[in-house]
Scaffold this motif. Structure first.
Motif, mmCIF file in Angstrom:
data_model
loop_
_atom_site.group_PDB
_atom_site.id
_atom_site.type_symbol
_atom_site.label_atom_id
_atom_site.label_comp_id
_atom_site.label_asym_id
_atom_site.label_seq_id
_atom_site.Cartn_x
_atom_site.Cartn_y
_atom_site.Cartn_z
ATOM 1 N N ILE A 1 0.832 -1.203 0.000
ATOM 2 C CA ILE A 1 0.000 0.000 0.000
ATOM 3 C C ILE A 1 0.865 1.250 0.000
ATOM 4 O O ILE A 1 0.581 2.236 -0.683
ATOM 5 C CB ILE A 1 -1.011 -0.005 1.173
ATOM 6 N N ARG A 2 1.984 1.211 0.716
ATOM 7 C CA ARG A 2 2.891 2.357 0.736
ATOM 8 C C ARG A 2 3.496 2.582 -0.650
ATOM 9 O O ARG A 2 3.591 3.714 -1.135
ATOM 10 C CB ARG A 2 3.976 2.125 1.790
ATOM 11 N N THR B 1 -5.842 17.132 0.930
ATOM 12 C CA THR B 1 -5.640 18.376 0.189
ATOM 13 C C THR B 1 -4.304 18.997 0.551
ATOM 14 O O THR B 1 -3.546 19.443 -0.316
ATOM 15 C CB THR B 1 -6.778 19.364 0.482
ATOM 16 N N ARG B 2 -3.990 19.004 1.825
ATOM 17 C CA ARG B 2 -2.737 19.612 2.269
ATOM 18 C C ARG B 2 -1.525 18.780 1.870
ATOM 19 O O ARG B 2 -0.510 19.311 1.416
ATOM 20 C CB ARG B 2 -2.756 19.795 3.785
ATOM 21 N N VAL B 3 -1.618 17.475 2.055
ATOM 22 C CA VAL B 3 -0.471 16.616 1.778
ATOM 23 C C VAL B 3 -0.150 16.566 0.289
ATOM 24 O O VAL B 3 1.025 16.544 -0.108
ATOM 25 C CB VAL B 3 -0.741 15.188 2.316
ATOM 26 N N ILE C 1 3.865 9.705 4.637
ATOM 27 C CA ILE C 1 2.858 10.531 5.298
ATOM 28 C C ILE C 1 1.458 9.970 5.045
ATOM 29 O O ILE C 1 0.622 9.897 5.960
ATOM 30 C CB ILE C 1 2.964 11.991 4.820
ATOM 31 N N LEU C 2 1.205 9.545 3.813
ATOM 32 C CA LEU C 2 -0.110 8.986 3.479
ATOM 33 C C LEU C 2 -0.352 7.674 4.223
ATOM 34 O O LEU C 2 -1.497 7.376 4.598
ATOM 35 C CB LEU C 2 -0.232 8.783 1.976
ATOM 36 N N ALA D 1 7.704 12.062 -3.787
ATOM 37 C CA ALA D 1 6.780 10.937 -3.693
ATOM 38 C C ALA D 1 7.135 9.983 -2.556
ATOM 39 O O ALA D 1 6.248 9.448 -1.880
ATOM 40 C CB ALA D 1 6.739 10.182 -5.016
ATOM 41 N N GLU D 2 8.431 9.767 -2.309
ATOM 42 C CA GLU D 2 8.838 8.814 -1.271
ATOM 43 C C GLU D 2 8.376 9.267 0.109
ATOM 44 O O GLU D 2 7.720 8.523 0.835
ATOM 45 C CB GLU D 2 10.362 8.645 -1.290
#
Length: 199
Positions: free
Chosen positions: A129-130, A180-182, A151-152, A145-146
């Motif tokens: 998933i990461r 939205t922020r991330v 963070i996600l 992206a990494e």
């Protein structure tokens, strides 16, 4: 053998275990109860699963496969839209009446040893998933992206716990705002800050 369907008995055992493990917890549910509710003989159970831990690992692997299939079945869309759709799907599931938390987080809490085969299966799901987040971010042209994938993943973990403990509407709104922020690039941030200026 490739293409061979799992036996009906194995499927019944795994489906029964999944229902009981998710609803009541792994360690509170014994093998005898699973065997009885699945309607199989004890010898049949042990033909397919060497132990309860083997069954739990199969449960985790099956949950992993279902999530991969759900993502694979999503309509082709730009990377950012697909990423948003994944989190929207999680929010829909989390707000449902049968939600009892994340099966991976729930099971990990009962297997504290990170070297245990069950925890290894959970780790494999989390790597997938990461990496999915990272690949979608990269396809969207995100400059980092990494790190943003990490963070996600943390946002995902907070989401699955939040829906179990807090008001679903507030969690859903917080997830939208966090995404939205991330996901904002420098240009996006300028637009968002300007739009939020009157608040």
């Amino acid at each position: 053998m490739e293409g061979r369907r799992p036996s009906a008995a194995r499927t019944r055992v795994l489906d029964t275990a999944a229902r009981l493990f998710y609803g009541e917890g792994v360690h509170t549910v014994g093998i005898d109860r699973i065997i009885a509710e699945a309607g199989v003989a004890k010898a049949t159970f042990y033909k397919h699963f060497k132990s309860k831990d083997d069954l739990v690992r199969a449960y985790v692997t099956e949950q992993d496969a279902r999530q991969r299939a759900a993502v694979g079945a999503m309509d082709a869309a730009p990377a950012r839209e697909k990423l948003m759709a994944i989190f929207a799907f999680m929010c829909e599931f989390g707000a449902g009446p049968t939600y009892r938390g994340c099966p991976f987080v729930n099971t990990a809490a009962e297997y504290p040893d990170p070297e245990h085969p069950v925890r290894q299966a959970i780790a494999e799901y989390r790597r997938w998933i990461r990496d999915l987040y990272r690949d979608l971010l990269a396809a969207d042209g995100h400059p980092d992206a990494e790190r943003t994938a990490d963070i996600l993943l943390l946002l995902r973990d907070g989401l699955v716990v939040g829906f179990d403990l807090d008001d679903p509407a507030r969690v859903r709104a917080a997830v939208r705002e966090a995404l939205t922020r991330v996901l904002a690039t420098d240009g996006d941030r300028d637009v968002r800050v300007s739009a939020a200026g009157g608040r």
